[in-house]
Design a protein around this motif. Structure first.
Motif, short mmCIF file in Angstrom:
data_model
loop_
_atom_site.label_atom_id
_atom_site.label_comp_id
_atom_site.label_asym_id
_atom_site.label_seq_id
_atom_site.Cartn_x
_atom_site.Cartn_y
_atom_site.Cartn_z
N PRO A 1 0.82 -1.22 0.00
CA PRO A 1 0.00 0.00 0.00
C PRO A 1 0.85 1.26 0.00
O PRO A 1 1.96 1.29 0.53
N ASP A 2 0.32 2.31 -0.60
CA ASP A 2 1.06 3.58 -0.68
C ASP A 2 1.27 4.21 0.68
O ASP A 2 2.24 4.95 0.88
N SER A 3 0.40 3.93 1.65
CA SER A 3 0.52 4.57 2.95
C SER A 3 1.78 4.16 3.69
O SER A 3 2.16 4.78 4.69
N ILE A 4 2.45 3.12 3.20
CA ILE A 4 3.68 2.69 3.85
C ILE A 4 4.76 3.76 3.70
O ILE A 4 5.75 3.76 4.44
N SER A 5 4.55 4.69 2.79
CA SER A 5 5.52 5.77 2.60
C SER A 5 5.57 6.70 3.80
O SER A 5 6.52 7.48 3.95
N TYR A 6 4.56 6.64 4.67
CA TYR A 6 4.55 7.49 5.87
C TYR A 6 5.48 6.96 6.96
O TYR A 6 5.70 7.63 7.95
N LEU A 7 5.99 5.75 6.77
CA LEU A 7 6.86 5.15 7.79
C LEU A 7 8.29 5.69 7.59
O LEU A 7 9.18 5.00 7.10
N SER A 8 8.49 6.92 7.98
CA SER A 8 9.76 7.60 7.72
C SER A 8 10.93 7.01 8.51
O SER A 8 12.08 7.21 8.16
N ARG A 9 10.63 6.29 9.60
CA ARG A 9 11.70 5.69 10.42
C ARG A 9 11.94 4.22 10.08
O ARG A 9 12.77 3.58 10.71
N LEU A 10 11.23 3.70 9.10
CA LEU A 10 11.31 2.28 8.80
C LEU A 10 12.72 1.89 8.37
O LEU A 10 13.25 2.43 7.41
N SER A 11 13.30 0.96 9.11
CA SER A 11 14.65 0.50 8.77
C SER A 11 14.65 -0.93 8.23
O SER A 11 15.60 -1.32 7.54
N GLU A 12 13.62 -1.71 8.53
CA GLU A 12 13.53 -3.07 8.01
C GLU A 12 12.12 -3.35 7.51
O GLU A 12 11.15 -3.16 8.25
N LEU A 13 12.02 -3.81 6.26
CA LEU A 13 10.74 -4.22 5.69
C LEU A 13 10.93 -5.60 5.10
O LEU A 13 11.63 -5.78 4.10
N ARG A 14 10.29 -6.61 5.74
CA ARG A 14 10.43 -7.99 5.29
C ARG A 14 9.05 -8.57 5.01
O ARG A 14 8.25 -8.75 5.93
N LEU A 15 8.82 -8.82 3.71
CA LEU A 15 7.51 -9.33 3.25
C LEU A 15 7.69 -10.62 2.44
O LEU A 15 6.80 -10.97 1.66
N SER A 16 8.77 -11.32 2.60
CA SER A 16 9.07 -12.49 1.78
C SER A 16 8.10 -13.64 2.04
O SER A 16 7.41 -13.69 3.07
N HIS A 17 8.06 -14.58 1.07
CA HIS A 17 7.26 -15.82 1.19
C HIS A 17 5.79 -15.50 1.45
O HIS A 17 5.18 -15.96 2.41
N ASN A 18 5.22 -14.68 0.58
CA ASN A 18 3.79 -14.42 0.57
C ASN A 18 3.30 -14.56 -0.87
O ASN A 18 4.00 -15.11 -1.73
N ASN A 19 2.10 -14.06 -1.14
CA ASN A 19 1.56 -14.07 -2.51
C ASN A 19 1.33 -12.64 -2.99
O ASN A 19 0.38 -12.36 -3.73
N LEU A 20 2.19 -11.74 -2.57
CA LEU A 20 2.06 -10.35 -2.96
C LEU A 20 2.40 -10.18 -4.44
O LEU A 20 3.19 -10.93 -5.00
N SER A 21 1.80 -9.17 -5.05
CA SER A 21 1.97 -8.97 -6.50
C SER A 21 2.06 -7.48 -6.81
O SER A 21 2.23 -6.66 -5.92
N ASP A 22 1.92 -7.16 -8.09
CA ASP A 22 2.02 -5.80 -8.60
C ASP A 22 3.48 -5.34 -8.60
O ASP A 22 4.39 -6.05 -8.18
N GLU A 23 3.69 -4.11 -9.05
CA GLU A 23 5.02 -3.54 -9.09
C GLU A 23 5.38 -2.94 -7.72
O GLU A 23 4.50 -2.67 -6.90
N ILE A 24 6.67 -2.74 -7.52
CA ILE A 24 7.09 -2.06 -6.30
C ILE A 24 6.64 -0.61 -6.39
O ILE A 24 7.01 0.09 -7.33
N PRO A 25 5.82 -0.15 -5.44
CA PRO A 25 5.26 1.21 -5.57
C PRO A 25 6.33 2.28 -5.42
O PRO A 25 7.25 2.16 -4.60
N ALA A 26 6.19 3.35 -6.19
CA ALA A 26 7.16 4.45 -6.12
C ALA A 26 7.13 5.14 -4.77
O ALA A 26 8.11 5.77 -4.36
N SER A 27 6.01 5.00 -4.04
CA SER A 27 5.92 5.64 -2.72
C SER A 27 6.93 5.09 -1.74
O SER A 27 7.29 5.74 -0.75
N LEU A 28 7.43 3.87 -2.01
CA LEU A 28 8.39 3.25 -1.09
C LEU A 28 9.71 4.02 -1.06
O LEU A 28 10.48 3.88 -0.11
N LYS A 29 9.94 4.86 -2.06
CA LYS A 29 11.20 5.63 -2.08
C LYS A 29 11.28 6.60 -0.91
O LYS A 29 12.36 7.05 -0.55
N ASN A 30 10.13 6.92 -0.30
CA ASN A 30 10.14 7.84 0.84
C ASN A 30 10.65 7.19 2.12
O ASN A 30 10.92 7.89 3.09
#
Length: 976
Positions: free
Chosen positions: A629-658
């Motif tokens: 979701p795009d709202s993940i871009s609000y996590l300005s302090r996020l240092s680790e994002l681990r979403l492996s071994h799921n059934n997630l799809s689509d492209e990596i959202p540009a909002s993640l660059k934040n």
């Protein structure tokens, strides 16, 4: 950090205890006045009040009535009515502003305390030097700045001067003339005042030596570089307190320190804290202090914490008069080794013994049982490996006993605690003690902290805990308990407990419904056999919950309480939780959230705009669907994002660059599509771990990824990436170095807190403690083309390089043999040609190697690690030879027997036939035909000599084998 905090508290406690006496000498002389104060002095006080800010209105009484002697903090002389004391410190008044010179009207002032205020950036008033009768001046902890006025030298009556712990106070007089004029000074506290410079340090002590009445000197944290090796005409005859801690003093030979016969308190601790590479204790001084310390017959406290002494504890001379006076001995972090000597039990007045974080070995001597006044015994983090003497149970005054982080063993019985009625802290963690106490034992103590991690207590739950209703901290992790938790225990810990750890046992059962009023701060029940729904006990005070690696089931929705306000670390991995992630999850100020390895389904909630404090999010190994979701871009302090071994799809959202603070991004084993965004290398500049394997990414690998200077794990394997390997991949700074990176994971040592990385041909889990040492690049199972860039050879720290199952061609770069740290190299299933570089034989760390199914030829290198890489399957599908294979090699590097192939050998055989037909026309014609052809036709020449060499080798092998058999038969007959 807990160790340093403990030392700091001891340090401050010690300083406070010997400072209070100085103030006590003067405070009783400041008496209440029965009548009215002098008008001019009352007006001076009002002018002072106007010049400052009083945010808490503590001086409101100064506007009431004419008698200033009744105002808050004002003390007057009983006879004359003069103001003789201002006590405006140590009560957190937070006064601000400038100190008005109107105070000079108080000519009889002998006591001035403005400590613990907030005169931010203000300089110390120079007019203080005009108070001729001033005997006590305390400006500590008040954020003053600038130089100490030279006018302070006029305070000839001053007995106590405290300028410690301000923000930037320094001495501008290198000769310290003003200080030598304070002839009445008894107590000098200048902690944190900057002196600096070796010459300045020497003149400082020479100036202090001129003070005939000096009793206490505190020069801690003053950036001192040295003390003079000798002082002529030593005058410190009354000095009882000397504190030189937290400096950078390079002690060489300073024997005058041991001539201070009146010393009661000597603190030389932390003189090389953070500077071990720049300074070392002189071996002469270390030996000198060990032998000469015994001459200080009045010494009560000796603190050499964090001093790199490099001695055996037995070398210290504590057997003289010192053994009758010493009460506090602090030698932690001092590089001591050897056994604890028996004479330690002769220091009969010892109350505190700190020997932690050294290399002491052997057993705890039974003589410690003679230390009848001992209150604290800290031996943790050594190499002690014996048993605990039962005489410890005689220490009736003992309050703290810490034996943790050793290799001690043996049976612990009730006798070890027989007289420890005052014990409130017991830490025996990380040892191999076995508790053998009766089920009806009632301990004599009432503990506040109990840590027995790794000791053997089970299998039954320890019933003696039933009496410990004052516990604040309880750690009984990994103690072999395999029973259920009794009901009385949950009632017990709901009273005072703030920290509970029962992890790594086999405890069974369901958790009861607990009150939300429980003031727990941390709870760790991980790696047990708890089952049933998650407990709904979250309260506003809790900050850490670890329930991972159990069998909890159901939804997490009811566990979330609305009254959570603190930064919470929640670990629920490796359970049987199901359902979807509720939007209420985003309403909690999580710092760390790990719900990995469960059965969660549905999409990620799009509500993260209210979770600004989240730094670590791990939802891997579930059944989540949809996109990020795009709202993940609000996590300005996020240092680790681990979403492996799921059934997630689509492209990596540009909002993640934040999420520019990301250290770890793991999206592996999903169905993400599109190309790898260029901004990954430009916006996520802090990345250390980037794992995008096993998705359906397409397109070229963006060369911008090489801008990630901290990257040390890159895994893009099992995608549909094409194009060449970027040449700039040789620029990864972190992979170029051999040193450990500064990176660590979130610091949560809970179950499941690992990263899965492909290494040595298989996937391995690396914990947060190991990740800083791992450097891996995996681009295998894609459609990459072109050559292997030789620039990769500059990645000297690389441990694993996997490029298998691509369309790479060309030769293997010789320079890859420079990667001395390389443990795993997989180049299989490509179109590589040429030979295996001989430089590879220098890869002494290589343990996993594969070049199968390429177009390589020639001899396999030998020597070092290659002599152990004998599995034929790692070379199959090539034209290689060597002792690793059944085919040996000729001197030219070709196999002895090589089956013809479709693209070369048939042509060579045809040319051989025509060559021999031409030779039949005659000897002369034939001679020139043969040699002429061999001279001018390169392929014929190679074919002829290959045939000749093969025939010679066959004859040679036949002769060698024949002679070997004959020799064997002769030896056999001779033995019979």
């Amino acid at each position: 950090m807990s160790v340093l905090l403990y030392v700091l508290l001891l340090f401050l406690f010690g300083r406070a205890s010997h400072r209070s006496d100085a103030a006590a000498l003067l405070v009783p002389k400041i008496a209440e006045h029965a009548g009215h104060c002098i008008e001019s002095e009352r007006m001076a006080l009002l002018d002072f009040k106007k010049s400052i800010s009083d945010p808490q209105d503590e001086l409101s009484s100064w506007a009431m009535g004419q008698d200033c002697c009744s105002w808050e903090g004002v003390r007057c002389d009983n006879l004359t009515g003069n103001v003789i004391g201002l006590e405006l410190g140590e009560h957190d008044l937070q006064l601000k502003g400038d100190i008005s010179p109107s105070l000079l009207q108080l000519q009889r002032l002998n006591y001035l305390n403005l400590s613990h205020n907030y005169f931010d950036g203000a300089t110390i008033p120079s007019f203080n030097g005009q108070f001729k009768e001033l005997r006590y001046l305390d400006l500590s902890y008040s954020y003053f700045n600038g130089t100490i006025p030279a006018s302070f030298g006029n305070l000839s009556s001053l007995q106590t001067l405290d300028l410690s712990d301000n923000d930037g106070v320094y001495v501008d007089d290198p000769a310290h003339q003003w200080l030598s004029h304070l002839t009445s000074l008894q107590h000098l506290y200048m902690s944190g005042v900057t002196f600096g410079g070796i010459s300045s340090s020497s003149s400082l002590f020479l100036a202090l030596n001129k003070l005939p009445a000096i009793k206490e000197i505190d020069l801690s944290q003053c950036q001192l570089k040295s003390i003079p090796p000798s002082i002529p005409h030593l005058n410190f005859s009354s000095l009882s307190v000397l504190d030189l801690s937290n400096n950078n003093i390079n002690f060489s030979v300073s024997p005058w320190v041991f001539d201070l016969k009146s010393l009661e308190y000597l603190d030389l601790s932390y003189n090389f804290y953070g500077s071990y590479n720049s300074y070392n204790w002189s071996s002469n001084f270390s030996t000198g202090i060990a032998k000469s310390i015994g001459s200080l017959c009045n010494l009560k406290t000796l603190d050499l914490t964090h001093c790199d002494l490099g001695l055996r504890l037995a070398e210290f001379n504590f057997t003289g008069c010192l053994k009758d006076s010493l009460t506090h001995l602090q030698l932690s972090f001092s590089n001591l080794d050897g056994e604890i000597p028996d004479w330690i039990g002769d220091i009969k007045n010892l109350r505190v013994l700190d020997l932690y974080h050294n290399s002491l070995s052997g057993s705890v001597p039974s003589s410690m049982g003679r230390l009848s006044l001992l209150e604290e015994l800290n031996l943790f983090s050594n190499n002690l490996n014996g048993t605990l003497p039962v005489e410890i149970g005689k220490l009736a005054e003992l309050v703290i006993l810490d034996l943790s982080e050793n290799q001690m063993r043996g049976i612990i019985t009730e006798a070890h605690f027989s007289n420890l009625e005052k014990l409130n802290t017991l830490d025996m963690a990380f040892n191999s003690f076995v508790f053998n106490v009766s089920s009806n034992w009632i301990p004599p103590f009432l503990l506040q902290e109990l840590r027995i991690y790794c000791c053997s207590v089970g299998p039954e739950f320890p019933t003696w805990l039933k009496t410990q209703h004052s516990l604040n901290v309880l750690d009984i992790s990994n103690t072999g308990i395999s029973s259920t938790v009794p009901d009385w225990f949950w009632n017990l810990i709901s009273v005072n407990l703030t920290s509970l750890s029962m992890s790594e046992n086999q405890i069974e059962g369901m958790l009861p419904k607990l009150s939300t009023s429980i003031q727990w701060k941390t709870i760790d029940l991980s790696s047990n056999r708890f089952y049933g729904p998650l407990p709904g006990f979250l309260g506003s005070s809790i900050s850490y919950i670890n329930l991972s690696n159990n069998s909890f089931s159901g939804s997490i929705s009811h566990m979330i309480a609305e009254n959570i306000h603190s930064y919470l670390r929640l670990l629920l991995s490796m359970n049987k939780l199901n359902g979807t992630l509720p939007n209420s999850l985003c309403q909690i100020e999580f710092e760390y959230l790990d719900i990995s390895k469960n059965n969660l389904s549905g999409e990620l909630p799009d509500c993260w705009s209210t979770s600004s404090g989240l730094s670590d999010l791990n939802l891997s190994n579930n059944k989540l669907t949809g996109g990020i979701p795009d709202s993940i871009s609000y996590l300005s302090r996020l240092s680790e994002l681990r979403l492996s071994h799921n059934n997630l799809s689509d492209e990596i959202p540009a909002s993640l660059k934040n999420c520019s603070q990301l250290d770890v991004l793991d999206l592996s084993y999903n169905n993400f599509t599109g190309s790898i965004p260029i901004w990954v290398g430009e916006s996520l500049s802090r990345l250390v771990v980037l794992i995008l394997k096993s998705n359906t990414f397409i397109g070229h690998i963006p060369h911008q990824i090489s801008k990630l200077e901290y990257l040390q794990i890159l895994d893009l394997s099992n995608n549909n990436l094409s194009g060449p390997i970027p040449v700039s991949f040789g620029n990864f700074s972190a992979m170029q170095t051999l040193s450990k990176s500064v990176f660590t994971l979130g610091g949560i040592l809970g179950a499941g807190d690992t990263i899965v990385v492909a290494s040595k041909g298989k996937e391995e889990e690396y914990s947060d403690r190991l990740i800083p040492y791992v450097k891996i690049m995996d681009l295998s199972n894609n459609a990459l083309t072109g050559d292997i860039p030789e620039e990769l050879a500059s990645l000297y720290g690389l441990q694993s390089l996997h490029l298998a199952s691509n369309h790479l061609e060309g030769e293997i770069p010789d320079k890859l043999g420079q990667l001395q740290q390389l443990e795993s190299l997989d180049l299989s299933r490509n179109k590589l040609s040429g030979s295996i570089p001989s430089t590879f034989s220098s890869l002494t760390s290589l343990s996993d190697f594969n070049v199968s199914y390429n177009d390589l030829s020639g001899r396999i290198p030998s020597g070092n690690q290659f002599d152990t890489l004998t599995d034929p399957s790692i070379y199959i599908g090539n034209h290689l030879c060597g002792f690793h294979l059944t085919d040996n090699c000729t001197k030219g590097g070709r196999p002895i027997q090589e089956k013809p192939s479709d693209h070369g050998n048939e042509e060579d055989d045809d040319e051989m036939v025509w060559m021999y037909i031409g030779s039949l026309s005659g000897f002369a014609v034939g001679f020139w035909t043969i040699w002429g052809v061999l001279i001018f036709k390169k392929k014929w020449r190679y074919a002829h000599f290959r045939y000749t060499n093969t025939a010679c080798d066959n004859i040679h092998v036949w002769v060698v084998v024949k002679f070997a058999r004959m020799k064997s038969e002769i030896m056999s007959k001779s033995n019979h």
